[in-house]
Design an enzyme around this catalytic site. Structure first.
Site, PDB file in Angstrom:
ATOM      1  N   GLU A 113     -15.307   3.840  -1.461  1.00  0.00           N
ATOM      2  CA  GLU A 113     -14.149   3.752  -0.570  1.00  0.00           C
ATOM      3  C   GLU A 113     -13.193   2.689  -1.090  1.00  0.00           C
ATOM      4  O   GLU A 113     -13.622   1.677  -1.646  1.00  0.00           O
ATOM      5  CB  GLU A 113     -14.634   3.395   0.841  1.00  0.00           C
ATOM      6  CG  GLU A 113     -13.556   3.157   1.862  1.00  0.00           C
ATOM      7  CD  GLU A 113     -12.754   4.392   2.233  1.00  0.00           C
ATOM      8  OE1 GLU A 113     -12.114   4.960   1.318  1.00  0.00           O
ATOM      9  OE2 GLU A 113     -12.709   4.754   3.411  1.00  0.00           O
ATOM     10  N   ASP A 114     -11.909   2.927  -0.896  1.00  0.00           N
ATOM     11  CA  ASP A 114     -10.914   1.948  -1.338  1.00  0.00           C
ATOM     12  C   ASP A 114     -10.853   0.749  -0.400  1.00  0.00           C
ATOM     13  O   ASP A 114     -10.882  -0.392  -0.834  1.00  0.00           O
ATOM     14  CB  ASP A 114      -9.535   2.595  -1.495  1.00  0.00           C
ATOM     15  CG  ASP A 114      -9.044   3.311  -0.241  1.00  0.00           C
ATOM     16  OD1 ASP A 114      -9.795   3.425   0.748  1.00  0.00           O
ATOM     17  OD2 ASP A 114      -7.898   3.787  -0.256  1.00  0.00           O
ATOM     18  N   ASP A 117     -11.174  -0.673   7.112  1.00  0.00           N
ATOM     19  CA  ASP A 117     -10.426  -1.321   8.196  1.00  0.00           C
ATOM     20  C   ASP A 117     -11.362  -1.478   9.390  1.00  0.00           C
ATOM     21  O   ASP A 117     -12.053  -2.454   9.511  1.00  0.00           O
ATOM     22  CB  ASP A 117      -9.201  -0.492   8.588  1.00  0.00           C
ATOM     23  CG  ASP A 117      -8.090  -0.550   7.561  1.00  0.00           C
ATOM     24  OD1 ASP A 117      -7.764  -1.643   7.103  1.00  0.00           O
ATOM     25  OD2 ASP A 117      -7.550   0.506   7.220  1.00  0.00           O
ATOM     26  N   PHE A 166      -1.391  -4.956   5.382  1.00  0.00           N
ATOM     27  CA  PHE A 166      -1.301  -3.615   4.822  1.00  0.00           C
ATOM     28  C   PHE A 166      -1.086  -3.752   3.325  1.00  0.00           C
ATOM     29  O   PHE A 166      -0.172  -4.456   2.892  1.00  0.00           O
ATOM     30  CB  PHE A 166      -0.163  -2.819   5.459  1.00  0.00           C
ATOM     31  CG  PHE A 166      -0.209  -1.367   5.094  1.00  0.00           C
ATOM     32  CD1 PHE A 166      -1.055  -0.507   5.759  1.00  0.00           C
ATOM     33  CD2 PHE A 166       0.568  -0.877   4.060  1.00  0.00           C
ATOM     34  CE1 PHE A 166      -1.120   0.836   5.406  1.00  0.00           C
ATOM     35  CE2 PHE A 166       0.514   0.462   3.698  1.00  0.00           C
ATOM     36  CZ  PHE A 166      -0.345   1.315   4.381  1.00  0.00           C
ATOM     37  N   VAL A 167      -1.959  -3.111   2.537  1.00  0.00           N
ATOM     38  CA  VAL A 167      -1.906  -3.260   1.086  1.00  0.00           C
ATOM     39  C   VAL A 167      -1.672  -1.924   0.398  1.00  0.00           C
ATOM     40  O   VAL A 167      -2.018  -0.863   0.933  1.00  0.00           O
ATOM     41  CB  VAL A 167      -3.186  -3.919   0.532  1.00  0.00           C
ATOM     42  CG1 VAL A 167      -3.285  -5.370   0.976  1.00  0.00           C
ATOM     43  CG2 VAL A 167      -4.432  -3.163   0.945  1.00  0.00           C
ATOM     44  N   ARG A 179       0.538   4.223  -5.149  1.00  0.00           N
ATOM     45  CA  ARG A 179      -0.845   4.399  -5.607  1.00  0.00           C
ATOM     46  C   ARG A 179      -1.017   4.025  -7.079  1.00  0.00           C
ATOM     47  O   ARG A 179      -2.091   3.609  -7.496  1.00  0.00           O
ATOM     48  CB  ARG A 179      -1.294   5.850  -5.433  1.00  0.00           C
ATOM     49  CG  ARG A 179      -1.525   6.287  -4.012  1.00  0.00           C
ATOM     50  CD  ARG A 179      -2.173   7.679  -3.982  1.00  0.00           C
ATOM     51  NE  ARG A 179      -2.118   8.282  -2.675  1.00  0.00           N
ATOM     52  CZ  ARG A 179      -2.964   8.036  -1.672  1.00  0.00           C
ATOM     53  NH1 ARG A 179      -3.926   7.174  -1.827  1.00  0.00           N
ATOM     54  NH2 ARG A 179      -2.836   8.664  -0.525  1.00  0.00           N
TER      55      ARG A 179
END
Length: 189
Positions: A113-114, A117, A166-167, A179
């Site tokens: 997973e990137d 959250d 938020f990145v 991306r």
């Protein structure tokens, strides 16, 4: 680094969004990916070939770099889930958009997973894969927003912990943009 066009959802000009701060450089990311690949290779040497499952779209770059550095037999597959839509905050409702092509019954699985959250997506996915008969399910996440986690998710392979920002970059996007950046950064309006 401004981005141009109109955002149909937010109604804002994308030129109004730009990179605010680089949190992790390309070199820092690659060093972390190498470290995670080494740990996975050591842990799964007696369970090879195991299955890496990347969560699309955000994890595709991370998974590609990780897979090239793992030095034991493995296979990989992808699943696409949605809990964001075009927002910068998760909705909490998970839906499968593209399911696995591989059978996972009796397999050792590492979910790639990137970013984590709330943890709701991975919690859902772990339960789903266990219900499909996976022998084991571990998580490898590049980023973890620990302050936003709503459920406890045991992350065996964690890259970086980040604050509630938020990145974008290295697979992470804002409305499908950014991306391709080789680093991870925050954006500002």
């Amino acid at each position: 680094m401004p981005c141009h066009g109109t955002d149909p959802i937010l109604g804002a000009e994308l030129a109004d969004y730009e990179i605010e701060e680089i949190l992790f450089t390309e070199e820092q990311i690659q060093a972390k990916v190498t470290e995670l690949a080494r740990r996975i290779s050591e842990d799964y040497i007696d369970r090879a070939p195991f299955l890496l499952i990347g969560i699309l779209k955000g994890a595709f770059i991370f998974l590609a770099d990780l897979a090239r550095r793992i030095d034991i037999p493995m296979e990989f597959d992808f699943i696409s889930l949605s809990s964001y839509g075009s927002s910068t905050k998760t909705s909490g409702v998970v839906r499968i958009r593209k399911d696995l092509d591989s059978e996972i019954t009796g397999r050792h699985v590492v979910i790639v997973e990137d970013i984590i959250d709330t943890g709701l997506t991975l919690n859902y996915l772990q339960r789903n894969f266990a219900g499909r008969g996976a022998e084991s399910v571990e998580i490898c996440a590049l980023l973890n927003k620990r302050t936003e986690n709503k459920v406890h998710i045991p992350i065996k392979y964690e890259g970086f912990s980040i604050p509630d920002v938020f990145v974008v970059g290295y697979g992470l996007d804002f409305n499908e943009r950014y991306r391709n950046l080789p680093y991870i950064a925050t954006i500002k309006k």
